[in-house]
Design a protein around this motif. Structure first.
Motif, PDB file in Angstrom:
ATOM      1  N   UNK A 127       0.825  -1.203   0.000  1.00 21.49           N
ATOM      2  CA  UNK A 127       0.000   0.000   0.000  1.00 21.49           C
ATOM      3  C   UNK A 127       0.863   1.257   0.000  1.00 21.49           C
ATOM      4  N   UNK A 128       0.311   2.330  -0.578  1.00 23.83           N
ATOM      5  CA  UNK A 128       0.935   3.635  -0.523  1.00 23.83           C
ATOM      6  C   UNK A 128      -0.099   4.674  -0.100  1.00 23.83           C
ATOM      7  N   UNK A 129       0.386   5.754   0.490  1.00 22.36           N
ATOM      8  CA  UNK A 129      -0.500   6.861   0.846  1.00 22.36           C
ATOM      9  C   UNK A 129      -0.841   7.620  -0.437  1.00 22.36           C
ATOM     10  N   UNK A 130      -2.121   7.822  -0.678  1.00 21.86           N
ATOM     11  CA  UNK A 130      -2.564   8.538  -1.877  1.00 21.86           C
ATOM     12  C   UNK A 130      -3.072   9.934  -1.573  1.00 21.86           C
ATOM     13  N   UNK A 168       7.109   9.944   3.169  1.00 22.49           N
ATOM     14  CA  UNK A 168       5.949  10.544   2.524  1.00 22.49           C
ATOM     15  C   UNK A 168       6.224  12.035   2.316  1.00 22.49           C
ATOM     16  N   UNK A 169       6.485  12.419   1.067  1.00 23.33           N
ATOM     17  CA  UNK A 169       6.757  13.817   0.740  1.00 23.33           C
ATOM     18  C   UNK A 169       5.438  14.557   0.514  1.00 23.33           C
ATOM     19  N   UNK A 170       5.311  15.707   1.148  1.00 20.64           N
ATOM     20  CA  UNK A 170       4.057  16.470   1.117  1.00 20.64           C
ATOM     21  C   UNK A 170       4.341  17.876   0.595  1.00 20.64           C
ATOM     22  N   UNK A 171       3.491  18.319  -0.306  1.00 21.01           N
ATOM     23  CA  UNK A 171       3.604  19.666  -0.883  1.00 21.01           C
ATOM     24  C   UNK A 171       2.243  20.333  -0.786  1.00 21.01           C
ATOM     25  N   UNK A 189       0.890  14.500  -2.499  1.00 24.78           N
ATOM     26  CA  UNK A 189       1.713  13.556  -1.743  1.00 24.78           C
ATOM     27  C   UNK A 189       2.465  12.640  -2.704  1.00 24.78           C
ATOM     28  N   UNK A 190       3.657  12.224  -2.279  1.00 26.27           N
ATOM     29  CA  UNK A 190       4.494  11.300  -3.049  1.00 26.27           C
ATOM     30  C   UNK A 190       5.038  10.272  -2.072  1.00 26.27           C
ATOM     31  N   UNK A 191       4.605   9.030  -2.241  1.00 29.34           N
ATOM     32  CA  UNK A 191       4.944   7.954  -1.288  1.00 29.34           C
ATOM     33  C   UNK A 191       5.728   6.856  -2.001  1.00 29.34           C
ATOM     34  N   UNK A 192       6.729   7.212  -2.778  1.00 31.21           N
ATOM     35  CA  UNK A 192       7.466   6.213  -3.555  1.00 31.21           C
ATOM     36  C   UNK A 192       8.798   5.803  -2.945  1.00 31.21           C
ATOM     37  N   UNK A 227      -3.806   3.408  -0.843  1.00 27.67           N
ATOM     38  CA  UNK A 227      -4.129   2.992  -2.212  1.00 27.67           C
ATOM     39  C   UNK A 227      -5.119   1.832  -2.269  1.00 27.67           C
ATOM     40  N   UNK A 228      -5.317   1.105  -1.168  1.00 24.07           N
ATOM     41  CA  UNK A 228      -6.284   0.007  -1.167  1.00 24.07           C
ATOM     42  C   UNK A 228      -7.677   0.462  -0.739  1.00 24.07           C
ATOM     43  N   UNK A 229      -7.849   1.775  -0.569  1.00 23.37           N
ATOM     44  CA  UNK A 229      -9.154   2.310  -0.196  1.00 23.37           C
ATOM     45  C   UNK A 229      -9.356   2.491   1.297  1.00 23.37           C
ATOM     46  N   UNK A 230      -8.426   2.015   2.123  1.00 24.57           N
ATOM     47  CA  UNK A 230      -8.561   2.179   3.571  1.00 24.57           C
ATOM     48  C   UNK A 230      -8.058   3.562   3.985  1.00 24.57           C
ATOM     49  N   UNK A 231      -8.389   3.959   5.211  1.00 23.37           N
ATOM     50  CA  UNK A 231      -7.925   5.234   5.741  1.00 23.37           C
ATOM     51  C   UNK A 231      -7.696   5.083   7.233  1.00 23.37           C
ATOM     52  N   UNK A 232      -6.961   6.040   7.798  1.00 22.50           N
ATOM     53  CA  UNK A 232      -6.660   5.985   9.224  1.00 22.50           C
ATOM     54  C   UNK A 232      -6.383   7.401   9.719  1.00 22.50           C
ATOM     55  N   UNK A 233      -6.720   7.656  10.960  1.00 21.60           N
ATOM     56  CA  UNK A 233      -6.385   8.914  11.618  1.00 21.60           C
ATOM     57  C   UNK A 233      -5.123   8.689  12.437  1.00 21.60           C
ATOM     58  N   UNK A 234      -4.063   9.430  12.128  1.00 22.27           N
ATOM     59  CA  UNK A 234      -2.755   9.141  12.726  1.00 22.27           C
ATOM     60  C   UNK A 234      -2.200  10.361  13.450  1.00 22.27           C
ATOM     61  N   UNK A 235      -1.493  10.078  14.532  1.00 19.33           N
ATOM     62  CA  UNK A 235      -0.776  11.105  15.294  1.00 19.33           C
ATOM     63  C   UNK A 235       0.588  11.298  14.644  1.00 19.33           C
TER      64      UNK A 235
END
Length: 265
Positions: free
Chosen positions: A63-66, A96-99, A79-82, A118-126
């Motif tokens: 999975x990657x962050x989309x 995870x690069x963020x602009x 976002x770029x998660x490569x 990328x698999x459709x899941x999500x999460x709230x993270x600290x």
């Protein structure tokens, strides 16, 4: 008959080893990606804010962050998660690069974000504490003349006074890692420095800092990209703030990654 017994024993031993390896591998897995704690002061560059977050996941996780979602978001976020920065037998560390393309109309700060995968899941993270500043502080009284930093987490900056000044202190507004961070002012430890310090015209101020990477503390596994404030006054009592930028990236050895997983499960 004896050969058959030895063969059976060898097969049985191999099966035990194989089962044990599977159990160990399964025990090392994390249920979901785990984000490190980050403490950043971020300033705009032509209305563009950029920074990187780091998180741990299983080495087999594809999975990657989309996307990420922020409170009151009204501007584009890319976002770029490569990039994978570290890999062990069980885990990987992803960058995870963020602009953010936004007008710097106000100061914002976040400690929790919503992450979509990328698999459709999500999460709230600290994520720690990320602060976006409107602009870089303007200052005129101290000129930066030299600086250095090293991979062993030490650094220094030297400034020259344009006029007669008083250095009234060093301020840490953000959550500084005091348990493994050390600073010296003109060769003297910060705790022993008596403020105010007097600087005549063209005299210099040198600030040295070091992180104790051997310290066995939780904060040594955090990411820091912060400003300390050098507080100065001129002869008329007017004040100015000179930002001192300091960054730290933890030394993520396999052993420390294992400790991080056990602490954050």
């Amino acid at each position: 008959m004896r050969v058959n017994k030895w063969l059976a024993a060898a097969i049985f031993g191999w099966v035990l080893l194989w089962v044990g390896s599977l159990l160990l591998y399964d025990a090392k897995q994390v249920a979901k990606p785990i984000f490190f704690s980050h403490y950043y002061d971020v300033y705009p560059d032509d209305n563009l804010y950029t920074f990187s977050l780091y998180y741990l996941t299983n080495v087999t996780d594809q999975r990657q962050v989309t996307d990420i979602d922020l409170p009151d978001r009204t501007y584009p976020v890319f976002v770029d998660d490569r990039q994978i920065t570290h890999r062990t037998n069980y885990h990987q560390i992803r960058q995870l690069d963020i602009r953010m393309d936004r007008e710097p109309v106000r100061q914002d700060s976040w400690d929790v974000i919503e992450v979509r995968y990328s698999d459709g899941t999500w999460d709230e993270v600290d994520i720690g504490e990320i602060t976006l500043h409107k602009q870089y502080p303007h200052h005129e009284w101290l000129d930066w003349i030299s600086g250095s930093s090293s991979s062993n987490h030490t650094g220094s900056d030297t400034y020259r006074a344009r006029e007669h000044l008083q250095v009234t202190g060093i301020r840490f507004d953000s959550p500084w890692p005091a348990d493994f961070f050390h600073m010296q002012i003109n060769g003297q430890s910060l705790s022993d420095t008596q403020f105010p310090l007097t600087l005549g015209k063209n005299e210099t101020l040198t600030v040295q800092y070091a992180f104790d990477t051997s310290a066995d503390v939780v904060s040594a596994l955090h990411f820091y990209d912060l400003d300390a404030d050098i507080l100065v006054e001129d002869g008329a009592g007017k004040s100015e703030i000179i930002p001192l930028h300091i960054d730290y990236r933890p030394n993520l050895t396999d052993e420390r990654i294992g400790q991080f997983v056990e602490e954050r499960r």
